[in-house]
Design a protein around this motif. Sequence first.
Motif, short mmCIF file in Angstrom:
data_model
loop_
_atom_site.label_atom_id
_atom_site.label_comp_id
_atom_site.label_asym_id
_atom_site.label_seq_id
_atom_site.Cartn_x
_atom_site.Cartn_y
_atom_site.Cartn_z
N LEU A 74 36.88 24.66 11.20
CA LEU A 74 36.30 23.41 10.71
C LEU A 74 37.37 22.53 10.10
O LEU A 74 37.43 21.32 10.33
N ASP A 75 38.21 23.17 9.36
CA ASP A 75 39.29 22.44 8.73
C ASP A 75 40.19 21.79 9.77
O ASP A 75 40.60 20.63 9.62
N ALA A 76 40.44 22.53 10.83
CA ALA A 76 41.30 21.99 11.88
C ALA A 76 40.65 20.79 12.55
O ALA A 76 41.29 19.77 12.82
N VAL A 77 39.36 20.93 12.81
CA VAL A 77 38.63 19.82 13.42
C VAL A 77 38.69 18.60 12.52
O VAL A 77 38.96 17.48 12.94
N ARG A 78 38.45 18.87 11.25
CA ARG A 78 38.49 17.77 10.28
C ARG A 78 39.86 17.10 10.24
O ARG A 78 39.98 15.89 10.19
N ALA A 79 40.85 17.94 10.28
CA ALA A 79 42.20 17.40 10.20
C ALA A 79 42.49 16.53 11.42
O ALA A 79 43.01 15.42 11.31
N ALA A 80 42.13 17.05 12.57
CA ALA A 80 42.40 16.30 13.80
C ALA A 80 41.60 15.01 13.82
O ALA A 80 42.12 13.94 14.17
N PHE A 81 40.36 15.12 13.43
CA PHE A 81 39.48 13.93 13.42
C PHE A 81 40.03 12.89 12.46
O PHE A 81 40.06 11.69 12.75
N GLY A 82 40.48 13.37 11.33
CA GLY A 82 40.98 12.46 10.31
C GLY A 82 42.24 11.71 10.73
O GLY A 82 42.57 10.67 10.16
N ARG A 83 42.93 12.24 11.70
CA ARG A 83 44.15 11.57 12.15
C ARG A 83 43.87 10.46 13.15
O ARG A 83 44.74 9.67 13.47
N LEU A 84 42.65 10.45 13.66
CA LEU A 84 42.32 9.37 14.60
C LEU A 84 42.15 8.05 13.86
O LEU A 84 41.81 8.03 12.68
N ARG A 106 42.13 7.24 24.27
CA ARG A 106 43.19 7.29 23.27
C ARG A 106 42.99 8.49 22.34
O ARG A 106 43.94 9.20 22.00
N ALA A 107 41.73 8.68 21.97
CA ALA A 107 41.43 9.82 21.08
C ALA A 107 41.80 11.12 21.76
O ALA A 107 42.42 12.02 21.16
N ARG A 108 41.46 11.23 23.01
CA ARG A 108 41.74 12.47 23.73
C ARG A 108 43.25 12.71 23.80
O ARG A 108 43.74 13.81 23.58
N ARG A 109 43.98 11.66 24.13
CA ARG A 109 45.44 11.78 24.20
C ARG A 109 46.00 12.31 22.89
O ARG A 109 46.80 13.24 22.84
N LYS A 110 45.52 11.67 21.84
CA LYS A 110 46.06 12.02 20.53
C LYS A 110 45.72 13.46 20.16
O LYS A 110 46.54 14.19 19.59
N ALA A 164 44.71 19.89 19.05
CA ALA A 164 43.46 20.09 18.31
C ALA A 164 42.63 21.16 18.98
O ALA A 164 42.87 21.53 20.12
N GLY A 165 41.66 21.63 18.24
CA GLY A 165 40.78 22.65 18.79
C GLY A 165 41.20 24.03 18.38
O GLY A 165 40.51 25.01 18.63
N THR A 166 42.35 24.15 17.77
CA THR A 166 42.77 25.43 17.21
C THR A 166 43.04 25.23 15.74
O THR A 166 43.33 24.11 15.32
#
Lengths: 221, 346
Positions: free
Chosen positions: A119-129, A167-171, A177-179
Amino acid sequence: MEPSLRARVRDGDPDAFGELFDGYTRAVYSLAYRLTGNRTEAEEIVSLTFLEAWRLHDRVEPHGESLRPWLLGITVNVVRNFTRAARRHQAAMARVPDLGVVPDFADEVVTRLDDAARLDAVRAAFGRLRTDDQDVVALCVWSGLDYESAAAALGIPVGTVRSRLSRARRKLREAGAGTPSREHPASGEPGARSGQFPDDGRSRADRWTQPARRPARGGTR
Amino acid sequence: MNDSRGNRAVMGGGDEISELTRLLPPPAVPEMTARRSQALRAHLAAEMARERYGAAPVGALPRRRRRAARPWVPALAGAVTVAAAAAVAVTVLMPGAPGGGSAVAGSSGPAAGNSGPAAGGGMTAMMLLAKVADAAAQRPEPKVSDSEFVYVRSEVSWGTPLHERQVWVSVASLCDPPGLLIEHGKRISLGNQDAASQPTVPGFCGGGVNDPTYRFLQRLPTDPQALLNFIYHQIRGERWGNELAREEFTTIGDMIRESIVPPKTAAGLFRAAALIPGVRLVGHATNAVGRPGIAVSFKGPGDLSPSEWIFDPVTYQFIGERGGNNSQTAILQQGFVAHAGQLPRR
């Protein structure tokens, strides 16, 4: 014969808003929670979203299918313009019953450490978008809107939805992300409090994303 | 239904959403408890209701004179009153009424006001209306056929000498079979000719909020907020702010004045009345024949005197109303009968 829910909402029928609330609160709350990471804020956003929907009822398109995309579009706007929405409905919000403190989501939702890490990883990745991209991702990926509905909900061209998703996918690919993220190793380590984000002194919402009301952008960056 | 698949095929090269879902799986969302959800829903409903009572928009229409509901029913001066609670299949007789007779209203003898809780002590209008609603809800639902008539006998004064008034209205129609009014010794047929004199309103004969039939009342929602919403729609565009509150009080009054109200509807109407801002408690009131009771009142903007709905302090049955210009009534008897002109048995 019987006017549709859409027609009644457009007409400002309070009963119709009751039905709308019953049908879509869950969707609105989920989106708000995923965008803010905070249960209390998500509940405020639910209230503000429906108050805004009530205010804007006559702007509903006369024809269309579900009102869900319309409501979710309002939800995103409320999240991004929280201060303005809260000010507009200041008196009404002051009358929201005090339901006490919402227990920490982490205690209930995240029960395993690897869940927490993920969850944290998802949050982190999402937050960078970028914020714009977050909105499209949240609507299309998490809330399941199709491109056209998301475009209508956000008031942007369909092509823009597509380009933001790309763009989101690229990033996200670049970031792997996903791990579980390496940026928050503590959350995955034995001994870390179950499901807690590392205590970096910021509010939960800041850790997750950065709604426009937050001065800082970049959350978990 | 979920068209995202199709769109994706058309728009994205490859399955963009799938990949994004893998990269960013939706975070689990905690359940909002039912209690919190209910509270937020109630808050929304309250805010919507509040807005309806807000300031009048610029250019609001001036208050129009309300059309006399049934032309033959004089509304009490000022705002109206109500009648209602006593939705009983049996007759409700008040002792000591002229022509009086037998059956005593309600169960516990409500005779000339002795008993009764200390009216007013700590009571509010909302509490009284809640008790009235609860009492109404507990009354048995009468079995009624469309061919029957609602009969109501009352003593009324519209600033004039007190006199008896008896009315029969068909359970299902204001037009056919025609109803009957006996007042001042005259028999007046209420039926087709009255309907013809009405503006053409579709469904008029079935009754409306200002002139209900029993069947009409049965069809109403029983949820208080839904009832207010319904009334709001019926009077839409004509009232704002306090005017709307008065109209709601008045309209509920119209529905229960000379009616037998089905128990669930009666409960809903009184609970709805409790939501109207400005409704107050009157600890001691008497109806037109001097029977003591406890009342709620509403005074609209510009009204010289408030309108009151008076209830028996023990049974919480509606026993009359009081309004401006010394208007007052007392409900003496009501029941279902087979023919217009027939009196309830007993």
